[in-house]
Design a protein around this motif. Structure first.
Motif, PDB file in Angstrom:
ATOM      1  N   PRO A 179      37.634  43.469  28.829  1.00  0.00           N
ATOM      2  CA  PRO A 179      38.426  44.059  28.251  1.00  0.00           C
ATOM      3  C   PRO A 179      39.568  43.195  27.540  1.00  0.00           C
ATOM      4  O   PRO A 179      39.434  41.895  27.882  1.00  0.00           O
ATOM      5  CB  PRO A 179      39.345  44.811  29.180  1.00  0.00           C
ATOM      6  CG  PRO A 179      39.085  44.070  30.451  1.00  0.00           C
ATOM      7  CD  PRO A 179      37.570  43.411  30.348  1.00  0.00           C
TER       8      PRO A 179
ATOM      9  N   SER B  20      45.285  40.762  28.437  1.00  0.00           N
ATOM     10  CA  SER B  20      46.587  41.084  29.025  1.00  0.00           C
ATOM     11  C   SER B  20      47.712  40.440  29.110  1.00  0.00           C
ATOM     12  O   SER B  20      48.872  40.819  29.264  1.00  0.00           O
ATOM     13  CB  SER B  20      46.341  42.006  30.445  1.00  0.00           C
ATOM     14  OG  SER B  20      46.098  41.051  31.217  1.00  0.00           O
TER      15      SER B  20
ATOM     16  N   GLN C 265      38.430  35.244  25.660  1.00  0.00           N
ATOM     17  CA  GLN C 265      39.828  35.746  26.374  1.00  0.00           C
ATOM     18  C   GLN C 265      40.848  34.668  26.311  1.00  0.00           C
ATOM     19  O   GLN C 265      42.113  34.936  25.844  1.00  0.00           O
ATOM     20  CB  GLN C 265      39.280  35.811  27.755  1.00  0.00           C
ATOM     21  CG  GLN C 265      38.313  37.214  28.021  1.00  0.00           C
ATOM     22  CD  GLN C 265      39.208  38.567  27.898  1.00  0.00           C
ATOM     23  OE1 GLN C 265      40.367  38.599  28.386  1.00  0.00           O
ATOM     24  NE2 GLN C 265      38.598  39.283  27.033  1.00  0.00           N
TER      25      GLN C 265
ATOM     26  N   SER D 214      32.969  42.035  33.986  1.00  0.00           N
ATOM     27  CA  SER D 214      33.733  41.873  32.837  1.00  0.00           C
ATOM     28  C   SER D 214      35.141  41.821  33.258  1.00  0.00           C
ATOM     29  O   SER D 214      36.058  41.053  32.840  1.00  0.00           O
ATOM     30  CB  SER D 214      33.411  42.826  32.016  1.00  0.00           C
ATOM     31  OG  SER D 214      32.147  42.725  31.497  1.00  0.00           O
ATOM     32  N   GLN D 215      35.595  42.638  34.208  1.00  0.00           N
ATOM     33  CA  GLN D 215      37.150  42.731  34.543  1.00  0.00           C
ATOM     34  C   GLN D 215      37.226  41.413  35.442  1.00  0.00           C
ATOM     35  O   GLN D 215      38.487  40.920  35.238  1.00  0.00           O
ATOM     36  CB  GLN D 215      37.183  44.092  35.356  1.00  0.00           C
ATOM     37  CG  GLN D 215      37.365  45.499  34.675  1.00  0.00           C
ATOM     38  CD  GLN D 215      37.319  46.442  35.786  1.00  0.00           C
ATOM     39  OE1 GLN D 215      37.597  46.221  36.920  1.00  0.00           O
ATOM     40  NE2 GLN D 215      37.237  47.803  35.182  1.00  0.00           N
TER      41      GLN D 215
END
Length: 185
Positions: free
Chosen positions: A28, A31, A89, A169-170
């Motif tokens: 994702p 963050s 990322q 993925s997390q």
């Protein structure tokens, strides 16, 4: 059996082999947003254990053995997919430009990050574990610890290949956050 029936059976068998689903490593969105003293960082190819480098998805059984999930493949070679996903990322999370090796830009990067993964596995305990060590080599002074261990556990929603891919993925997103916070200021 007539040759026509043999050909039909053979074609059906071949079609079944070619139909193995493929799963993406797709973390994702990052963050965190962290400033770093480096303007450019190269991520070396991520080192994975043998079972995690194969194109087949692996899981750990209750007896501790590691086996391949039948008819489930990664969409890309795992070392390449993990390296590119982690670089993406980090590029999003850090104020620096981050790219995977070989360095694609002019000049040399200010820093290099190397990640050595010791465990990258859906465990029999219902957790996906990503563990290892990352190293930071900087040409512009210290960006944080030169090496740091990580041990990330993400709960598995289930043991299907799609659920394993989602958990991995997390875990990669959490690793990117850990590295970003380490080299940030």
């Amino acid at each position: 059996m007539p040759i026509r029936h043999v050909l039909i059976v053979s074609l059906v068998a071949l079609a079944g082999c070619a139909a193995s689903p493929r799963y993406l490593i797709d973390p994702p969105a990052a963050s965190v947003s962290v400033r770093t003293a480096a303007q450019s960082i190269m991520l070396r190819d991520v080192s994975l254990p043998d079972y995690a480098s194969a194109d087949k998805i692996s899981v750990q059984d209750a007896d501790g053995s590691v086996r391949e999930v039948k008819s489930a493949l990664w969409a890309d070679l795992p070392p390449r997919a993990v390296t590119l996903a982690l670089a993406r990322q980090l590029d999003t999370a850090l104020s620096a430009t981050v790219a995977a090796a070989p360095w694609p830009l002019a000049g040399l990067p200010d820093a290099e990050i190397e990640v050595r993964v010791e465990r990258n596995l859906a465990g029999s305990d219902g957790q996906f574990r990503l563990a290892g060590t990352f190293y930071v080599l900087s040409e512009i002074g210290r960006l944080g610890p030169e090496s740091s261990g990580f041990d990330i556990a993400v709960p598995l929603a289930g043991t299907s290949p799609a659920e394993i891919a989602a958990a991995q993925s997390q875990a990669l997103a959490k690793l990117a956050e850990t590295i970003a916070l380490s080299v940030g200021r």
